[in-house]
Design a protein around this motif. Structure first.
Motif, PDB file in Angstrom:
ATOM      1  N   ALA A 105      53.055 -16.687  29.106  1.00 36.50           N
ATOM      2  CA  ALA A 105      54.312 -17.199  29.648  1.00 36.50           C
ATOM      3  C   ALA A 105      54.067 -18.013  30.912  1.00 36.50           C
ATOM      4  O   ALA A 105      53.033 -17.883  31.573  1.00 36.50           O
ATOM      5  CB  ALA A 105      55.243 -16.031  29.958  1.00 36.50           C
ATOM      6  N   PRO A 106      55.040 -18.845  31.300  1.00 33.20           N
ATOM      7  CA  PRO A 106      54.957 -19.522  32.597  1.00 33.20           C
ATOM      8  C   PRO A 106      54.973 -18.508  33.742  1.00 33.20           C
ATOM      9  O   PRO A 106      55.418 -17.363  33.575  1.00 33.20           O
ATOM     10  CB  PRO A 106      56.214 -20.395  32.619  1.00 33.20           C
ATOM     11  N   HIS A 155      51.600 -12.334  23.367  1.00 38.29           N
ATOM     12  CA  HIS A 155      50.700 -11.841  24.405  1.00 38.29           C
ATOM     13  C   HIS A 155      51.091 -10.496  25.020  1.00 38.29           C
ATOM     14  O   HIS A 155      50.217  -9.676  25.311  1.00 38.29           O
ATOM     15  CB  HIS A 155      50.563 -12.898  25.509  1.00 38.29           C
ATOM     16  N   TYR A 156      52.387 -10.235  25.225  1.00 41.60           N
ATOM     17  CA  TYR A 156      52.795  -9.082  26.029  1.00 41.60           C
ATOM     18  C   TYR A 156      53.234  -7.876  25.186  1.00 41.60           C
ATOM     19  O   TYR A 156      53.672  -6.873  25.729  1.00 41.60           O
ATOM     20  CB  TYR A 156      53.900  -9.489  27.001  1.00 41.60           C
ATOM     21  N   HIS A 157      53.148  -8.012  23.873  1.00 38.03           N
ATOM     22  CA  HIS A 157      53.390  -6.912  22.936  1.00 38.03           C
ATOM     23  C   HIS A 157      54.793  -6.310  23.092  1.00 38.03           C
ATOM     24  O   HIS A 157      54.962  -5.086  23.111  1.00 38.03           O
ATOM     25  CB  HIS A 157      52.311  -5.829  23.081  1.00 38.03           C
ATOM     26  N   GLU A 158      55.762  -7.181  23.168  1.00 42.50           N
ATOM     27  CA  GLU A 158      57.156  -6.770  23.119  1.00 42.50           C
ATOM     28  C   GLU A 158      57.989  -7.940  22.624  1.00 42.50           C
ATOM     29  O   GLU A 158      57.545  -9.088  22.645  1.00 42.50           O
ATOM     30  CB  GLU A 158      57.657  -6.301  24.482  1.00 42.50           C
ATOM     31  N   THR A 159      59.183  -7.624  22.160  1.00 43.25           N
ATOM     32  CA  THR A 159      60.118  -8.665  21.753  1.00 43.25           C
ATOM     33  C   THR A 159      61.289  -8.640  22.719  1.00 43.25           C
ATOM     34  O   THR A 159      61.961  -7.611  22.864  1.00 43.25           O
ATOM     35  CB  THR A 159      60.611  -8.441  20.310  1.00 43.25           C
ATOM     36  N   GLU A 186      54.112 -23.229  34.022  1.00 39.30           N
ATOM     37  CA  GLU A 186      55.245 -23.335  34.951  1.00 39.30           C
ATOM     38  C   GLU A 186      55.528 -24.801  35.270  1.00 39.30           C
ATOM     39  O   GLU A 186      56.699 -25.232  35.330  1.00 39.30           O
ATOM     40  CB  GLU A 186      54.944 -22.565  36.235  1.00 39.30           C
ATOM     41  N   GLU A 187      54.478 -25.563  35.474  1.00 38.46           N
ATOM     42  CA  GLU A 187      54.613 -27.005  35.709  1.00 38.46           C
ATOM     43  C   GLU A 187      55.344 -27.675  34.549  1.00 38.46           C
ATOM     44  O   GLU A 187      56.266 -28.482  34.754  1.00 38.46           O
ATOM     45  CB  GLU A 187      53.213 -27.603  35.888  1.00 38.46           C
ATOM     46  N   ILE A 188      54.962 -27.310  33.335  1.00 41.25           N
ATOM     47  CA  ILE A 188      55.634 -27.863  32.158  1.00 41.25           C
ATOM     48  C   ILE A 188      57.108 -27.487  32.143  1.00 41.25           C
ATOM     49  O   ILE A 188      57.986 -28.313  31.858  1.00 41.25           O
ATOM     50  CB  ILE A 188      54.946 -27.349  30.870  1.00 41.25           C
TER      51      ILE A 188
END
Length: 238
Positions: A179-180, A215-219, A200-202
């Motif tokens: 994630a950003p 990546h963070y294993h949650e929805t 974050e720039e994007i």
């Protein structure tokens, strides 16, 4: 239609259960596209350090090949960005070609790796991709064997992504693995890094309809425009 899900980790028993149920519930053609937000995991190291490891890896490669056959025979086309848990030397060894206006590695005839900093036009939907992430468990892994430095983009890949984005004022979909920075810090309580700062720039420079990551294993949905996916398949409605 475009469908999106999160990490699979090369595990057909647990992470792929939603895909199996998803296949039962819909009617597809190869024009339908399933996007996986990194940590695909079905292309893994075949380098053994001992004779025992060689035997284990031989069995693993047979299993992963059967899983790739499943994706090839699936009624949709499977594409994925890379995560941090990928075997990058093998992934980058697949033939490179143009697909839907962007560069891909062709793993099978209907299984493609969406490369970093590329722009695709899938069924009239513009999709920008930037794979990679920083592993938090590197201390428990072996470089070149269970993790690879290519998990983070190179300077050349950042430059290529910026060049791609120079042509754009807006995009329909952004697909990444991590994630950003503003989400990384606020919701996941992790320290930012070069890639999250780039994302974050994007997020500040380009407008988009929706941004999906794994990546963070949650929805979970964030701020109406960001979604973290895991063990769930979502349909993108343009």
């Amino acid at each position: 239609m475009i469908y999106i899900t999160g990490d699979l980790h090369g595990d057909e028993r647990r992470e792929m259960i939603p895909l199996i149920e998803f296949e039962k519930a819909h009617h597809f053609t190869k024009d339908d596209v399933l996007i996986i937000c990194g940590d695909f995991g079905f292309i893994w190291s075949d380098q053994a350090r001992t004779s025992r490891e060689y035997f284990i890896l031989q069995k693993l490669q047979e299993h992963l090949s059967l899983c790739l056959d499943y994706f090839e025979s699936a009624p949709w086309t499977t594409v994925f960005v890379d995560g941090n848990h990928e075997c990058f030397p093998r992934l980058y060894s697949f033939p490179q070609k143009t697909w839907m206006g962007g560069q891909v590695h062709e793993v099978r005839n209907h299984v493609y790796h969406l490369m970093r900093g590329e722009l695709y036009n899938i069924q009239g939907t513009t999709v920008f991709t930037m794979g990679g992430a920083q592993s938090t468990d590197r201390a428990h892994r072996v470089e070149g064997y269970t993790w690879w430095k290519e998990e983070m983009p190179s300077d050349e890949e950042y430059a290529h992504a910026r060049k791609t984005l120079e042509q754009l004022s807006s995009v329909d979909l952004i697909i990444t693995h991590c994630a950003p920075t503003h989400l990384e810090k606020r919701y996941f309580h992790r320290a930012p890094n070069k890639l999250t700062d780039f994302l974050e720039e994007i997020s500040q420079q380009i407008t988009f309809k929706h941004w999906y990551f794994g990546h963070y294993h949650e929805t979970k949905d964030f701020d109406d425009h960001y979604t973290c996916l895991y063990k769930e398949v979502r349909m993108f409605k343009s």
